[in-house]
Design a protein around this motif. Structure first.
Motif, short mmCIF file in Angstrom:
data_model
loop_
_atom_site.label_atom_id
_atom_site.label_comp_id
_atom_site.label_asym_id
_atom_site.label_seq_id
_atom_site.Cartn_x
_atom_site.Cartn_y
_atom_site.Cartn_z
N CYS A 1 -62.97 -22.43 7.05
CA CYS A 1 -62.11 -22.13 8.64
C CYS A 1 -60.80 -21.50 8.20
CB CYS A 1 -62.17 -23.52 9.44
SG CYS A 1 -63.91 -23.66 10.00
N ARG A 2 -59.92 -22.32 7.33
CA ARG A 2 -58.66 -21.93 6.92
C ARG A 2 -58.55 -20.60 6.45
NH1 ARG A 2 -57.29 -27.83 4.87
NH2 ARG A 2 -56.45 -28.56 6.67
N SER A 3 -59.51 -20.29 5.59
CA SER A 3 -59.49 -18.90 4.99
C SER A 3 -59.95 -17.67 6.12
CB SER A 3 -60.33 -18.70 3.70
OG SER A 3 -61.81 -18.97 3.81
N ARG A 4 -60.50 -18.01 6.95
CA ARG A 4 -61.28 -16.98 7.68
C ARG A 4 -60.92 -17.01 9.18
NH1 ARG A 4 -64.31 -13.16 5.09
NH2 ARG A 4 -65.05 -14.03 3.27
N LEU A 5 -60.10 -18.23 9.61
CA LEU A 5 -59.74 -18.30 11.21
C LEU A 5 -58.28 -18.46 11.20
CD1 LEU A 5 -62.50 -20.39 12.28
CD2 LEU A 5 -62.63 -18.35 12.52
N THR A 6 -57.69 -18.14 12.32
CA THR A 6 -56.34 -18.43 12.63
C THR A 6 -56.29 -19.87 12.96
OG1 THR A 6 -56.47 -17.83 15.11
CG2 THR A 6 -55.90 -16.16 13.54
N ASP A 7 -55.13 -20.29 13.01
CA ASP A 7 -54.82 -21.78 13.40
C ASP A 7 -55.49 -22.01 14.77
OD1 ASP A 7 -53.75 -22.61 10.97
OD2 ASP A 7 -51.65 -22.29 11.91
N ALA A 8 -55.10 -20.98 15.70
CA ALA A 8 -55.74 -21.09 17.04
C ALA A 8 -57.27 -21.12 17.14
CB ALA A 8 -55.23 -20.31 18.09
N GLU A 9 -57.71 -20.30 16.35
CA GLU A 9 -59.55 -20.17 16.13
C GLU A 9 -59.92 -21.31 15.64
OE1 GLU A 9 -59.82 -15.28 15.71
OE2 GLU A 9 -59.33 -16.51 13.99
#
Length: 192
Positions: free
Chosen positions: A68-76
């Motif tokens: 998740c950290r590598s593929r999504l923004t913090d909000a996502e």
């Protein structure tokens, strides 16, 4: 015992108190009204004829969080992971309700299934998850598929990044299937 992600029946959604989600439902409808949106009413007939969704949340989440950290923004990432109740309609942003549940403390974060589904689909694509080969059923179908060797057999036929960290793949599939189930049957999802 343990933590499970489950669908909520119409009866439980309307029941107030410790055994139900009536307080959450009422607070959600108050907030939806405040935002000029229609109330959410879980249809009794639509929910009760479909069985239920239940998956045990047991593998390590470390690899999934890294994905998740590598593929999504913090909000996502927050939209995907920080909800307590998932509802089967779109919300522009998560709604924080001043009502607690057994697993949420004093507040309940409500997210919309369409956004969770879109994020899970993005992650599934990123790791090459063979979505069509993964079961979409009820009552521990997904958990058993990952734990009893079927995922391993499928990995031999459909290798890819998903097969290198099956715990992370489990959570991608879990959020994907939960959001799909919520939308298909028009029911909320929560942790129990």
């Amino acid at each position: 015992m343990g933590l499970y992600l489950v669908s909520v029946t119409a009866q439980d959604w309307s029941r107030p108190g410790e055994d139900g989600y009536g307080d959450v439902a009422a607070a959600l409808n108050t907030e939806l009204e405040r935002r000029g949106l229609p109330p959410y009413e879980l249809r009794q007939a639509a929910r009760e004829t479909q069985g239920w969704f239940e998956e045990k949340v047991s593998p390590s989440m470390d690899g999934f969080v890294e994905l998740c950290r590598s593929r999504l923004t913090d909000a996502e990432m927050s939209a995907l992971l920080d909800w307590c109740v998932l509802v089967p309609f779109a919300l522009e942003e998560e709604i924080v309700l001043p009502v607690g549940t057994a697993y949420s403390g004093e507040e309940t974060v409500v997210a919309g299934a369409p956004r969770v589904l879109a994020l899970a689909e993005r992650l599934a694509g990123a790791v090459g998850l063979p979505v069509d080969a993964i079961p979409a059923g009820e009552n521990l179908t997904l958990s058993l598929w990952f734990l009893q060797g079927e995922a391993e057999r499928t990995a031999r036929m459909w290798p890819g990044p998903w097969a290198e960290d099956r715990d992370a793949a489990f959570y991608v599939a879990l959020y994907l299937r939960a959001a799909q189930y919520s939308l298909r049957y028009g029911c909320p999802m929560t942790y129990s």
